[in-house]
Design an enzyme around this catalytic site. Structure first.
Site, short mmCIF file in Angstrom:
data_model
loop_
_atom_site.label_atom_id
_atom_site.label_comp_id
_atom_site.label_asym_id
_atom_site.label_seq_id
_atom_site.Cartn_x
_atom_site.Cartn_y
_atom_site.Cartn_z
N LYS A 16 15.58 21.04 -22.31
CA LYS A 16 15.63 19.66 -22.78
C LYS A 16 16.89 19.01 -22.21
O LYS A 16 17.89 19.70 -22.01
CB LYS A 16 15.70 19.62 -24.31
CG LYS A 16 14.45 20.18 -24.97
CD LYS A 16 14.55 20.09 -26.49
CE LYS A 16 13.36 20.78 -27.12
NZ LYS A 16 13.58 21.25 -28.45
N ASP A 154 26.64 26.68 -30.74
CA ASP A 154 25.92 26.60 -32.02
C ASP A 154 26.66 27.29 -33.15
O ASP A 154 26.36 27.07 -34.32
CB ASP A 154 24.54 27.25 -31.87
CG ASP A 154 23.46 26.21 -31.65
OD1 ASP A 154 23.53 25.15 -32.30
OD2 ASP A 154 22.57 26.45 -30.85
N ASP A 287 3.14 29.05 -34.13
CA ASP A 287 3.15 27.59 -34.29
C ASP A 287 2.57 27.24 -35.65
O ASP A 287 1.39 27.50 -35.94
CB ASP A 287 2.32 26.96 -33.16
CG ASP A 287 2.47 25.44 -33.13
OD1 ASP A 287 2.52 24.82 -34.21
OD2 ASP A 287 2.53 24.88 -32.02
N ARG A 289 1.56 24.54 -36.88
CA ARG A 289 0.37 23.66 -36.86
C ARG A 289 -0.91 24.47 -36.75
O ARG A 289 -1.91 24.16 -37.39
CB ARG A 289 0.45 22.66 -35.71
CG ARG A 289 1.42 21.54 -35.96
CD ARG A 289 1.73 20.78 -34.71
NE ARG A 289 2.44 21.61 -33.75
CZ ARG A 289 3.11 21.14 -32.71
NH1 ARG A 289 3.13 19.86 -32.47
NH2 ARG A 289 3.74 21.95 -31.88
N GLY A 334 10.73 20.55 -40.31
CA GLY A 334 11.40 19.76 -41.35
C GLY A 334 11.14 18.27 -41.22
O GLY A 334 10.98 17.56 -42.21
N GLU A 335 11.05 17.79 -39.97
CA GLU A 335 10.84 16.35 -39.76
C GLU A 335 9.37 15.96 -39.83
O GLU A 335 9.05 14.81 -40.14
CB GLU A 335 11.38 15.94 -38.38
CG GLU A 335 12.89 16.01 -38.29
CD GLU A 335 13.41 15.91 -36.86
OE1 GLU A 335 12.77 15.26 -36.02
OE2 GLU A 335 14.46 16.53 -36.58
N GLU A 383 20.59 17.18 -31.25
CA GLU A 383 21.61 18.12 -30.77
C GLU A 383 22.23 17.64 -29.46
O GLU A 383 23.40 17.88 -29.20
CB GLU A 383 20.97 19.51 -30.59
CG GLU A 383 20.69 20.16 -31.93
CD GLU A 383 19.50 21.10 -31.93
OE1 GLU A 383 18.39 20.65 -31.57
OE2 GLU A 383 19.66 22.27 -32.31
P1 AMP Z 1 11.35 22.86 -32.97
O1 AMP Z 1 11.77 24.28 -32.67
O2 AMP Z 1 12.38 22.11 -33.77
O3 AMP Z 1 10.91 22.10 -31.74
O4 AMP Z 1 10.07 22.97 -33.92
C1 AMP Z 1 8.89 23.63 -33.52
C2 AMP Z 1 8.00 23.86 -34.73
O5 AMP Z 1 7.69 22.61 -35.34
C3 AMP Z 1 6.66 24.54 -34.41
O6 AMP Z 1 6.41 25.59 -35.33
C4 AMP Z 1 5.66 23.42 -34.66
O7 AMP Z 1 4.44 23.93 -35.14
C5 AMP Z 1 6.34 22.62 -35.76
N1 AMP Z 1 5.78 21.28 -35.87
C6 AMP Z 1 5.95 20.24 -35.02
N2 AMP Z 1 5.22 19.19 -35.46
C7 AMP Z 1 4.62 19.57 -36.61
C8 AMP Z 1 3.72 18.95 -37.55
N3 AMP Z 1 3.32 17.69 -37.38
N4 AMP Z 1 3.30 19.67 -38.61
C9 AMP Z 1 3.71 20.93 -38.77
N5 AMP Z 1 4.53 21.58 -37.94
C10 AMP Z 1 4.97 20.92 -36.87
#
Ligand code: AMP
Length: 406
Positions: A16, A154, A287, A289, A334-335, A383
């Protein structure tokens, strides 16, 4: 030409980036000109970039070169794109996310050959992450030999924790050797800490727990917007259940796997870092989702365990803080996951938290009811902003006191 800072976060399968304009605004924030990522490195790499107003600037498969497309190629591709699209900018520095700074680094540091070898010595403490951060530094130092490369850690944010929160119950000489709790996701917590006054006002200096729930997941207890405890420890394995990491585990399990299952340390590391967590318990996916959409009982149980571990660890950190004034959710889960937030908050009624379900469904930012004694929030993390700011601070420090002999 205007000066800008490039922030780079090289993960296991993605890089990123964000480019931030100098100088900083009066509140210390840097305006982001562009951000994006290359995801799917090693599988099906895809480059995307988004402008300052949220407009899509690029969305390209770079799959034709997938076989040789490693982190170095990803960073070269990104730089080529930036050179074409940000012609009015001169890079004053590149800031890199480095997961582990060990006992040595409590602040961003300019990378020298000596620093690079110190970072390499920490690879075994963060085998999933540290090599990618180092690869990012090497790749950009090669392409931009005259631009300062600055490592941002971190672990650094957690150096304010009281000594007792950093100790393991091991013989004292091992703590002296650096075997102690460090804590991670510090760049994310530092960003959230900087945002708290905007949302919480005077409560921002009270007892706050931030839940960074993404593929990696941890909690951090803040008082006075400084870290006082966290769920991650010596490595990024401890604490919550994660996408592929086990979280807190009886160390006796590791001994058993080695002695009775005859696993090598390499096999145990691979098991704990890459085959456990949501993936290991569900047998389906890391994941969330995918698990939420599944009707497999094992997927439901993996989610149950994810929530259960968060709730238990929240109780532990609330005890360390002596109570709780506010809870903040951030990062991918979380978001974005109202479902997970609802399940966590509904189990925190005993702490006084009352969820506003409608506000939670639209992701807040305030998701506790107006009369909830513990407020609850959704705040997006950033971040890259902290990396860019850390790189700028290090540049300014170096200018204020140049190294002797120069
Ligand atoms: P990050 O490591 O912060 O990019 O977060 C990745 C995680 O966020 C993965 O497990 C995704 O499944 C989860 N995630 C992203 N969008 C959603 C959503 N709308 N509902 C549930 N989980 C999500």
């Amino acid at each position: 030409m205007n000066d800008a800072i490039l922030a780079v976060d090289a993960g296991s399968s993605s890089v990123k980036f964000g480019v931030f304009a100098l100088p900083a605004a009066r509140d210390g924030e840097l305006a982001r000109l562009v951000h994006g990522q290359i995801e799917g490195i090693g599988v099906a790499p895809r480059f995307s970039a988004v402008g300052a107003g949220g407009e899509t600037l690029a969305q390209d498969d770079v799959a034709d070169v997938a076989t040789q497309f490693d982190h170095q190629a990803a960073l070269s591709h990104t730089l080529d794109w930036l050179v074409q699209h940000l012609s009015g900018q001169r890079l004053a520095a590149v800031g890199h996310r480095i997961v582990h700074g060990g006992s040595l680094f409590a602040e961003p540091v300019r990378v020298t050959p000596r620093v690079l070898s110190q970072l390499e010595a920490l690879v075994s403490l963060a085998p999933l992450h540290q090599p990618h951060g180092i690869a990012g530094i090497r790749a950009l130092a090669e392409r931009l030999p005259d631009v300062p490369q600055i490592a941002c850690f971190d672990t650094a944010f957690h150096r304010t924790q009281p000594a007792v929160a950093q100790l393991f119950g091991l013989p004292r000489e091992l703590s002296g050797d650096g075997i102690r709790r460090y804590g991670f996701h510090g760049l994310s917590y530092q960003y959230i800490a900087s945002q708290l006054p905007k949302y919480l006002g005077t409560d921002s200096d009270g007892r706050v727990i931030v839940a960074h729930l993404g593929n990696g997941a941890s909690l951090c207890a803040l008082r006075g917007r400084r870290s006082v405890a966290s769920t991650m420890g010596f490595t990024a394995l401890d604490g919550l259940l994660m996408g592929t990491r086990c979280g807190g585990l009886d160390p006796g399990v590791v001994l058993y796997l080695i002695e009775e299952k005859h696993m090598t340390t390499v096999q145990v590391a691979e098991l704990l870092y890459e085959r456990s967590g949501l993936l290991g318990v569900s047998g389906l996916s890391s994941d969330l989702r995918v698990l939420l959409a599944s009707d497999k009982p094992a997927a439901a149980q993996a989610i149950d365990l994810f929530v259960y571990r968060i709730v238990r660890e929240l109780g532990s950190l609330a005890a360390a803080l002596g109570g709780l004034d506010a809870l903040v959710f951030t990062a991918g889960i979380g978001e974005n996951s109202a479902h997970i937030r609802q399940r966590v908050c509904e189990q925190l009624g005993w702490l006084g938290l009352k969820l506003d379900r409608a506000a939670n469904e639209v992701h807040g930012p305030r998701i506790g009811t107006a009369d909830s004694p513990v407020s609850a929030w959704v705040i997006a993390t950033n971040e890259e902003q902290v990396i860019a700011r850390g790189a700028l601070d290090e540049l300014l420090r170096a200018r204020a006191s140049p190294p002797s002999g120069h």
